[in-house]
Scaffold this motif. Structure first.
Motif, mmCIF file in Angstrom:
data_model
loop_
_atom_site.group_PDB
_atom_site.id
_atom_site.type_symbol
_atom_site.label_atom_id
_atom_site.label_comp_id
_atom_site.label_asym_id
_atom_site.label_seq_id
_atom_site.Cartn_x
_atom_site.Cartn_y
_atom_site.Cartn_z
ATOM 1 N N ILE A 7 0.870 -1.179 0.000
ATOM 2 C CA ILE A 7 0.000 0.000 0.000
ATOM 3 C C ILE A 7 0.905 1.226 0.000
ATOM 4 O O ILE A 7 1.819 1.325 0.830
ATOM 5 N N THR A 8 0.697 2.130 -0.936
ATOM 6 C CA THR A 8 1.474 3.373 -0.944
ATOM 7 C C THR A 8 0.522 4.558 -0.844
ATOM 8 O O THR A 8 -0.599 4.513 -1.350
ATOM 9 N N LYS A 9 0.987 5.599 -0.186
ATOM 10 C CA LYS A 9 0.178 6.815 -0.037
ATOM 11 C C LYS A 9 1.114 8.004 0.093
ATOM 12 O O LYS A 9 2.159 7.898 0.739
ATOM 13 N N ILE A 10 0.779 9.093 -0.558
ATOM 14 C CA ILE A 10 1.555 10.333 -0.409
ATOM 15 C C ILE A 10 0.874 11.198 0.641
ATOM 16 O O ILE A 10 -0.318 11.500 0.531
ATOM 17 N N ILE A 11 1.639 11.562 1.678
ATOM 18 C CA ILE A 11 1.108 12.398 2.760
ATOM 19 C C ILE A 11 1.955 13.666 2.858
ATOM 20 O O ILE A 11 3.095 13.705 2.372
ATOM 21 N N SER A 12 1.404 14.695 3.481
ATOM 22 C CA SER A 12 2.139 15.950 3.673
ATOM 23 C C SER A 12 2.615 16.041 5.118
ATOM 24 O O SER A 12 1.865 15.723 6.049
ATOM 25 N N MET A 13 3.870 16.484 5.292
ATOM 26 C CA MET A 13 4.436 16.651 6.634
ATOM 27 C C MET A 13 5.230 17.947 6.675
ATOM 28 O O MET A 13 5.669 18.466 5.633
ATOM 29 N N SER A 14 5.454 18.461 7.869
ATOM 30 C CA SER A 14 6.186 19.717 8.016
ATOM 31 C C SER A 14 7.634 19.556 7.540
ATOM 32 O O SER A 14 8.295 18.575 7.875
ATOM 33 N N LEU A 37 -1.034 -2.274 13.071
ATOM 34 C CA LEU A 37 0.351 -1.852 12.824
ATOM 35 C C LEU A 37 1.365 -2.920 13.182
ATOM 36 O O LEU A 37 2.449 -2.974 12.597
ATOM 37 N N GLU A 38 1.029 -3.785 14.158
ATOM 38 C CA GLU A 38 1.984 -4.840 14.517
ATOM 39 C C GLU A 38 2.091 -5.911 13.423
ATOM 40 O O GLU A 38 2.982 -6.761 13.464
ATOM 41 N N GLU A 39 1.208 -5.841 12.420
ATOM 42 C CA GLU A 39 1.237 -6.829 11.334
ATOM 43 C C GLU A 39 1.853 -6.279 10.054
ATOM 44 O O GLU A 39 1.816 -6.943 9.017
ATOM 45 N N VAL A 40 2.402 -5.061 10.083
ATOM 46 C CA VAL A 40 2.931 -4.473 8.847
ATOM 47 C C VAL A 40 4.367 -3.981 9.020
ATOM 48 O O VAL A 40 4.825 -3.727 10.136
ATOM 49 N N ARG A 41 5.065 -3.887 7.879
ATOM 50 C CA ARG A 41 6.355 -3.190 7.801
ATOM 51 C C ARG A 41 6.099 -1.875 7.074
ATOM 52 O O ARG A 41 5.439 -1.852 6.034
ATOM 53 N N LEU A 42 6.652 -0.801 7.630
ATOM 54 C CA LEU A 42 6.457 0.541 7.076
ATOM 55 C C LEU A 42 7.785 1.148 6.659
ATOM 56 O O LEU A 42 8.810 0.890 7.285
ATOM 57 N N ASP A 43 7.762 1.965 5.620
ATOM 58 C CA ASP A 43 8.906 2.811 5.317
ATOM 59 C C ASP A 43 8.389 4.062 4.624
ATOM 60 O O ASP A 43 7.232 4.106 4.172
ATOM 61 N N PHE A 44 9.238 5.093 4.540
ATOM 62 C CA PHE A 44 8.806 6.336 3.902
ATOM 63 C C PHE A 44 10.003 6.987 3.204
ATOM 64 O O PHE A 44 11.163 6.695 3.491
ATOM 65 N N GLU A 45 9.674 7.854 2.268
ATOM 66 C CA GLU A 45 10.716 8.594 1.538
ATOM 67 C C GLU A 45 10.211 10.000 1.272
ATOM 68 O O GLU A 45 9.072 10.183 0.820
ATOM 69 N N ILE A 46 11.051 11.005 1.572
ATOM 70 C CA ILE A 46 10.691 12.398 1.295
ATOM 71 C C ILE A 46 10.833 12.633 -0.202
ATOM 72 O O ILE A 46 11.883 12.357 -0.794
ATOM 73 N N LEU A 47 9.773 13.146 -0.826
ATOM 74 C CA LEU A 47 9.787 13.332 -2.275
ATOM 75 C C LEU A 47 10.235 14.741 -2.671
ATOM 76 O O LEU A 47 11.273 14.921 -3.281
ATOM 77 N N HIS A 48 9.452 15.752 -2.311
ATOM 78 C CA HIS A 48 9.743 17.133 -2.733
ATOM 79 C C HIS A 48 8.813 18.068 -1.954
ATOM 80 O O HIS A 48 7.826 17.623 -1.339
ATOM 81 N N PRO A 49 9.085 19.381 -1.997
ATOM 82 C CA PRO A 49 8.181 20.331 -1.337
ATOM 83 C C PRO A 49 6.759 20.210 -1.883
ATOM 84 O O PRO A 49 6.563 19.970 -3.082
ATOM 85 N N SER A 50 5.788 20.359 -1.025
ATOM 86 C CA SER A 50 4.392 20.261 -1.443
ATOM 87 C C SER A 50 4.044 21.402 -2.400
ATOM 88 O O SER A 50 4.434 22.552 -2.178
ATOM 89 N N SER A 51 3.319 21.076 -3.457
ATOM 90 C CA SER A 51 2.923 22.107 -4.432
ATOM 91 C C SER A 51 1.679 22.860 -3.971
ATOM 92 O O SER A 51 1.318 23.888 -4.538
ATOM 93 N N THR A 52 1.015 22.350 -2.949
ATOM 94 C CA THR A 52 -0.248 22.970 -2.508
ATOM 95 C C THR A 52 -0.187 23.550 -1.101
ATOM 96 O O THR A 52 -1.000 24.406 -0.750
ATOM 97 N N GLU A 53 0.777 23.073 -0.278
ATOM 98 C CA GLU A 53 0.826 23.521 1.111
ATOM 99 C C GLU A 53 2.213 24.063 1.443
ATOM 100 O O GLU A 53 3.159 23.301 1.593
ATOM 101 N N PRO A 54 2.367 25.381 1.556
ATOM 102 C CA PRO A 54 3.669 25.974 1.899
ATOM 103 C C PRO A 54 4.172 25.430 3.245
ATOM 104 O O PRO A 54 3.381 25.215 4.178
ATOM 105 N N GLY A 55 5.481 25.208 3.327
ATOM 106 C CA GLY A 55 6.077 24.719 4.562
ATOM 107 C C GLY A 55 5.923 23.225 4.777
ATOM 108 O O GLY A 55 6.352 22.699 5.809
#
Length: 354
Positions: free
Chosen positions: A87-94, A118-136
């Motif tokens: 499962i992949t999802k793009i989320i916004s973070m500070s 959550l105890e049944e999954v492996r998670l990882d994440f990667e920072i892509l680029h600055p958000s085009s819709t949310e400054p900061g």
């Protein structure tokens, strides 16, 4: 991105497909890479079904045979889970958060995005680029897979006497290979929309890259096994004999018209259908500029011309090793024949350098 990673100098890229183990080891050579070792080893029937490992021992033994055949002394490996298991999802973070802070926050908030405990999954994440819709804010790619998808691959690799240093996602490994393909051959413009179509023995995977980032992936059940089974039925051969004849030739004169031509037509229809699904789901892309054919069926005689005619896009057969130096033990002709099926293994081997 990987579901876990510890540092190692040289990694064997090990692609566990439905019918074979593909293994590759690369080293740095000047500004590029050199092929040190590679092998393709058949898997026992039904030990992997539609990319799900059903017999860890048999798969581990096949990996062990592949390592021995390749001549590699490396003890660390990278493998991958299928895109359908992730499962992949793009989320916004500070943008002010450190990676450690992001990881902590994702662990707290992950149940919003992941439909499993959550105890049944492996998670990882990667920072892509600055958000085009949310400054900061920055866009962050979150990937999750059920732990058993990861653990069964680790177990197979450990059965072969290796250590699994990286468990990646097939689509991301493929993305790495396409970047290398463009860099090595210069035949494809990197800012174009590229469709990579991997037609294996039982599964066909379409991955669409825009500016070298995967924006769409779809798997469907179709592959070269259908051609092998038709040869087997039509000419009274065993499955193994049919597979050998498919690769080496020597079949009766009516093979091309009665068997190969219908398979080619079916393959091109499947590819066209997969592309139509993509166009229907895309808001702004209604054609691709270039099609890269990968997988064991990519070398089927006449298929690239047929797909070019149906799609209107330029078509090339994947070979990331085209201009790469080879170690003396690597046979150039054999590698060239296997190259279209080695894209995921190549992307995994590249993890040695990232």
């Amino acid at each position: 991105m990987s579901f876990f990673r510890s540092k190692s100098n040289s990694l064997l890229g090990i692609d566990i497909s439905s019918t074979s183990i593909k293994l590759l080891e690369l080293s740095h050579s000047g500004k590029g890479y050199r092929v040190e070792n590679y092998a393709v080893e058949p898997l026992p029937p039904n030990s992997v079904v539609e990319k799900n490992i059903t017999d860890v021992e048999l798969v581990g033994e096949a990996i062990s045979r592949a390592v021995k055949k390749s001549g590699s002394k490396a003890k660390s490996a990278a493998c991958a889970v299928a895109g359908s298991a992730v499962i992949t999802k793009i989320i916004s973070m500070s943008e002010d958060l450190t990676e450690d802070e992001m990881e902590s926050q994702i662990q707290v908030e992950a149940d919003q995005y992941i439909p499993y405990p959550l105890e049944e999954v492996r998670l990882d994440f990667e920072i892509l680029h600055p958000s085009s819709t949310e400054p900061g804010q920055v866009d962050v790619l979150l990937a999750a897979s059920r732990s058993d998808n990861v653990d069964v691959r680790v177990a197979a690799i450990e059965t072969a006497g290796l250590k699994a240093e990286v468990v990646d996602v097939e689509a991301f490994a493929l993305e790495n290979s396409v970047r290398l393909l463009i860099q090595e051959t210069g035949q494809i413009e990197p800012d174009k929309t590229i469709a990579v179509i991997d037609v294996g023995a039982t599964m066909t995977t379409l991955s669409v890259l825009d500016n070298l980032n995967i924006i769409y992936t779809r798997e469907q059940v179709f592959g070269g096994r259908q051609l092998t089974e038709e040869i087997q039925k039509r000419f009274g051969l065993s499955y193994e004999e049919a597979g050998l004849a498919k690769r080496q030739g020597g079949l009766p004169d009516n093979y091309e018209v009665d068997v190969l031509e219908p398979f080619r037509e079916s393959m091109s229809q499947q590819i066209n259908r997969a592309l139509q699904f993509f166009y229907a789901s895309s808001n702004h892309i209604d054609s691709v500029d270039h099609v890269v054919l990968a997988g064991g069926c990519a070398s089927t005689t006449g298929i690239s011309e047929l797909i070019e005619a149906k799609t209107g896009a330029a078509v090339s057969i994947a070979n990331p090793f085209k201009d790469m130096p080879l170690a003396s033990r690597v046979r150039s002709e054999a590698l060239n024949n296997d190259a279209p099926a080695m894209m995921i293994a190549c992307g995994l081997a590249l993890r040695s350098f990232s």
